[in-house]
Design a protein around this motif. Structure first.
Motif, mmCIF file in Angstrom:
data_model
loop_
_atom_site.group_PDB
_atom_site.id
_atom_site.type_symbol
_atom_site.label_atom_id
_atom_site.label_comp_id
_atom_site.label_asym_id
_atom_site.label_seq_id
_atom_site.Cartn_x
_atom_site.Cartn_y
_atom_site.Cartn_z
ATOM 1 N N ALA A 148 0.866 -1.183 0.000
ATOM 2 C CA ALA A 148 0.000 0.000 0.000
ATOM 3 C C ALA A 148 0.895 1.223 0.000
ATOM 4 C CB ALA A 148 -0.936 0.006 1.207
ATOM 5 N N LEU A 149 0.415 2.283 -0.623
ATOM 6 C CA LEU A 149 1.186 3.516 -0.737
ATOM 7 C C LEU A 149 0.285 4.694 -0.399
ATOM 8 C CD1 LEU A 149 3.836 4.955 -1.732
ATOM 9 C CD2 LEU A 149 2.792 5.002 -4.004
ATOM 10 N N HIS A 150 0.762 5.574 0.477
ATOM 11 C CA HIS A 150 0.029 6.793 0.804
ATOM 12 C C HIS A 150 0.983 7.960 0.577
ATOM 13 C CE1 HIS A 150 -2.673 9.621 2.654
ATOM 14 N NE2 HIS A 150 -3.523 8.672 3.018
ATOM 15 N N ALA A 151 1.013 8.468 -0.659
ATOM 16 C CA ALA A 151 1.950 9.532 -0.996
ATOM 17 C C ALA A 151 1.728 10.808 -0.190
ATOM 18 C CB ALA A 151 1.883 9.815 -2.491
ATOM 19 N N PRO A 152 0.478 11.258 0.063
ATOM 20 C CA PRO A 152 0.299 12.477 0.858
ATOM 21 C C PRO A 152 0.930 12.407 2.244
ATOM 22 C CG PRO A 152 -1.729 11.964 -0.289
ATOM 23 C CD PRO A 152 -0.816 10.791 -0.499
ATOM 24 N N LEU A 153 0.949 11.217 2.857
ATOM 25 C CA LEU A 153 1.571 11.053 4.170
ATOM 26 C C LEU A 153 3.012 10.579 4.067
ATOM 27 C CD1 LEU A 153 -1.262 9.396 6.320
ATOM 28 C CD2 LEU A 153 -0.541 11.790 6.271
ATOM 29 N N GLY A 154 3.466 10.233 2.881
ATOM 30 C CA GLY A 154 4.821 9.728 2.724
ATOM 31 C C GLY A 154 5.003 8.369 3.366
ATOM 32 N N LEU A 155 4.055 7.443 3.138
ATOM 33 C CA LEU A 155 4.108 6.121 3.749
ATOM 34 C C LEU A 155 4.041 5.029 2.684
ATOM 35 C CD1 LEU A 155 1.651 6.579 6.772
ATOM 36 C CD2 LEU A 155 4.151 6.519 6.850
ATOM 37 N N ALA A 156 4.924 4.043 2.819
ATOM 38 C CA ALA A 156 4.895 2.843 1.996
ATOM 39 C C ALA A 156 4.779 1.650 2.934
ATOM 40 C CB ALA A 156 6.166 2.736 1.155
ATOM 41 N N LEU A 157 3.872 0.700 2.620
ATOM 42 C CA LEU A 157 3.587 -0.418 3.515
ATOM 43 C C LEU A 157 3.663 -1.734 2.764
ATOM 44 C CD1 LEU A 157 1.362 2.081 4.079
ATOM 45 C CD2 LEU A 157 0.890 0.659 6.078
ATOM 46 N N CYS A 158 4.069 -2.778 3.495
ATOM 47 C CA CYS A 158 4.100 -4.138 2.961
ATOM 48 C C CYS A 158 3.522 -5.092 3.995
ATOM 49 C CB CYS A 158 5.534 -4.587 2.648
ATOM 50 S SG CYS A 158 6.326 -3.731 1.295
ATOM 51 N N GLY A 159 2.816 -6.123 3.523
ATOM 52 C CA GLY A 159 2.395 -7.226 4.368
ATOM 53 C C GLY A 159 3.176 -8.463 3.990
ATOM 54 N N THR A 160 3.651 -9.210 4.986
ATOM 55 C CA THR A 160 4.563 -10.310 4.704
ATOM 56 C C THR A 160 3.905 -11.679 4.861
ATOM 57 O OG1 THR A 160 5.401 -10.697 6.950
ATOM 58 C CG2 THR A 160 6.365 -8.859 5.702
ATOM 59 N N ASN A 161 4.661 -12.681 4.455
ATOM 60 C CA ASN A 161 4.199 -14.059 4.466
ATOM 61 C C ASN A 161 3.980 -14.600 5.870
ATOM 62 O OD1 ASN A 161 3.416 -16.287 2.917
ATOM 63 N ND2 ASN A 161 5.442 -17.206 2.947
ATOM 64 N N GLU A 162 4.587 -13.982 6.877
ATOM 65 C CA GLU A 162 4.391 -14.423 8.260
ATOM 66 C C GLU A 162 3.411 -13.536 9.018
ATOM 67 O OE1 GLU A 162 7.847 -14.256 10.701
ATOM 68 O OE2 GLU A 162 8.083 -12.085 10.515
ATOM 69 N N VAL A 170 8.544 7.488 3.854
ATOM 70 C CA VAL A 170 9.151 7.847 2.569
ATOM 71 C C VAL A 170 8.923 9.341 2.392
ATOM 72 C CG1 VAL A 170 9.245 7.329 0.110
ATOM 73 C CG2 VAL A 170 8.551 5.563 1.714
ATOM 74 N N ASP A 171 9.913 10.152 2.764
ATOM 75 C CA ASP A 171 9.706 11.595 2.739
ATOM 76 C C ASP A 171 9.716 12.110 1.309
ATOM 77 O OD1 ASP A 171 12.451 12.176 1.948
ATOM 78 O OD2 ASP A 171 13.008 11.676 3.998
ATOM 79 N N ASP A 172 9.447 13.396 1.162
ATOM 80 C CA ASP A 172 9.328 13.984 -0.166
ATOM 81 C C ASP A 172 10.612 13.887 -0.970
ATOM 82 O OD1 ASP A 172 6.700 14.580 -0.005
ATOM 83 O OD2 ASP A 172 6.937 16.704 0.437
ATOM 84 N N ALA A 173 11.750 13.690 -0.317
ATOM 85 C CA ALA A 173 12.994 13.541 -1.063
ATOM 86 C C ALA A 173 12.966 12.306 -1.948
ATOM 87 C CB ALA A 173 14.180 13.454 -0.093
ATOM 88 N N ALA A 174 12.154 11.313 -1.562
ATOM 89 C CA ALA A 174 12.069 10.086 -2.348
ATOM 90 C C ALA A 174 10.942 10.117 -3.353
ATOM 91 C CB ALA A 174 11.887 8.886 -1.424
ATOM 92 N N CYS A 259 -1.732 17.218 1.872
ATOM 93 C CA CYS A 259 -1.166 16.934 0.558
ATOM 94 C C CYS A 259 0.334 17.118 0.589
ATOM 95 C CB CYS A 259 -1.765 17.857 -0.507
ATOM 96 S SG CYS A 259 -3.446 17.446 -0.914
ATOM 97 N N GLY A 260 1.067 16.024 0.528
ATOM 98 C CA GLY A 260 2.517 16.114 0.553
ATOM 99 C C GLY A 260 3.012 16.209 1.981
ATOM 100 N N PHE A 261 4.084 15.501 2.301
ATOM 101 C CA PHE A 261 4.585 15.466 3.670
ATOM 102 C C PHE A 261 5.958 16.102 3.707
ATOM 103 C CE2 PHE A 261 4.381 14.038 7.928
ATOM 104 C CZ PHE A 261 5.687 13.864 8.310
ATOM 105 N N ASP A 262 6.162 17.072 4.609
ATOM 106 C CA ASP A 262 7.448 17.755 4.668
ATOM 107 C C ASP A 262 8.156 17.541 5.999
ATOM 108 O OD1 ASP A 262 5.941 19.259 6.375
ATOM 109 O OD2 ASP A 262 6.006 21.097 5.187
ATOM 110 N N GLY A 263 7.687 16.604 6.811
ATOM 111 C CA GLY A 263 8.319 16.344 8.095
ATOM 112 C C GLY A 263 9.119 15.056 8.053
ATOM 113 N N ALA A 264 10.280 15.101 7.389
ATOM 114 C CA ALA A 264 11.048 13.884 7.151
ATOM 115 C C ALA A 264 11.521 13.223 8.441
ATOM 116 C CB ALA A 264 12.249 14.204 6.253
ATOM 117 N N ALA A 265 11.617 13.997 9.545
ATOM 118 C CA ALA A 265 12.141 13.429 10.781
ATOM 119 C C ALA A 265 11.097 12.615 11.533
ATOM 120 C CB ALA A 265 12.664 14.545 11.679
#
Length: 289
Positions: A148-162, A170-174, A259-265
């Motif tokens: 799943a990807l939420h670009a406005p919040l700068g988040l990338a998510l994965c669900g695993t086999n376990e 994922v901040d705006d630099a990426a 819209c867009g996340f600028d708090g990379a920390a």
């Protein structure tokens, strides 16, 4: 219309399509361009499969626009999940997950107006790798089954086999209009937030309760609700955020109108809110409009 077929010389076990994704409405299309038609009907799509590749396809005629090879091992490098979105600058974003235990975030810069008219099926330049997100190396536990990807919040998510939920900030630099290699290489394999499994099987599907583009338009705060489905039959509702957004619901990092996340920390956070269903084996989940 058939958009993709296996190559005649495809090896046994490498022909299957495991996932397909279509982009959300392109709100970044140039409305001032008289030749541009802003439509909710996407003109391109991505499919991933057992050949270890993500294929970018034109919906009009099935023409392949680009092939991205993700796999390093042909026996387990299946592309199990893919999702598409748009960055703040209008660049197309692709997040794809491999059963090898890795997810790949790609960015494709928007073409100039003249170039877009010449290539209307895919109004972007080629996808370039922005981030390699490492879950692990053991497919039995770390294989990525959903993303799943939420670009406005700068988040990338994965669900695993376990059953682990992995969340990357994922901040705006990426997510630039043109990938900046110097910036991206500073943390190419940043460790994710890992939410330990509470299920007896893998996380098979992820979806946002409200699509990120709709939350952005509505001026959402710095958090969003996510639904996950698991092979043990559970469907769980989550709250995910950047920094203080998980606890207080305030916009994290000063994001403007969501819209867009600028708090990379600010680190990502996740909180289980509710188990909606349990029993059977759940392989997919979707939310109504």
């Amino acid at each position: 219309r058939v958009l993709h077929e296996p190559q005649p010389d495809a090896a046994a076990g490498q022909a299957g399509v495991m996932c397909v994704a279509m982009p959300p409405p392109d709100v970044h299309a140039r409305s001032a361009d008289s030749a541009a038609i802003i439509s909710s009907e996407p003109r391109w799509a991505v499919c991933g499969g057992m050949d270890g590749c993500a294929h970018v396809l034109a919906i009009s005629d099935g023409a392949e626009q680009q092939t991205l090879r993700l796999a390093s091992r042909p026996d387990i490098g299946w592309v199990m999940a893919a999702v598409l979105g748009y960055g703040a600058a209008g660049n197309a974003l692709l997040l794809a997950g491999s059963y090898e235990g890795t997810a790949f975030l790609y960015s494709a810069e928007r073409r100039a107006a003249d170039d877009s008219r010449a290539a209307p099926a895919f109004p972007h330049k080629e996808f370039a790798l922005a981030r390699r997100l490492q879950v692990g190396s053991n497919p039995d536990s770390d294989g990525v089954l959903c993303v799943a990807l939420h670009a406005p919040l700068g988040l990338a998510l994965c669900g695993t086999n376990e059953g682990t939920l992995c969340v990357w900030a994922v901040d705006d630099a990426a997510l630039p209009s043109s990938p900046n290699t110097a910036t991206l290489s500073s943390s190419p394999n940043a460790a994710p937030l890992r939410v330990p499994p509470t299920t007896a099987g893998g996380l098979s599907a992820l979806t946002w309760r409200v699509p990120p583009a709709a939350e952005c338009a509505a001026g959402a705060a710095g958090a969003a609700e996510l639904l996950s489905a698991a092979e043990d039959g559970s469907v769980t509702r989550w709250r995910v955020a950047r920094g203080s957004g998980a606890a207080g619901g305030a916009a994290a990092g000063g994001a403007a109108a969501g819209c867009g996340f600028d708090g990379a920390a600010a680190a990502p956070a996740a909180e289980r809110l509710q188990v909606l269903q349990a029993g059977g084996e759940v392989l997919g989940v979707a939310c109504g409009p």
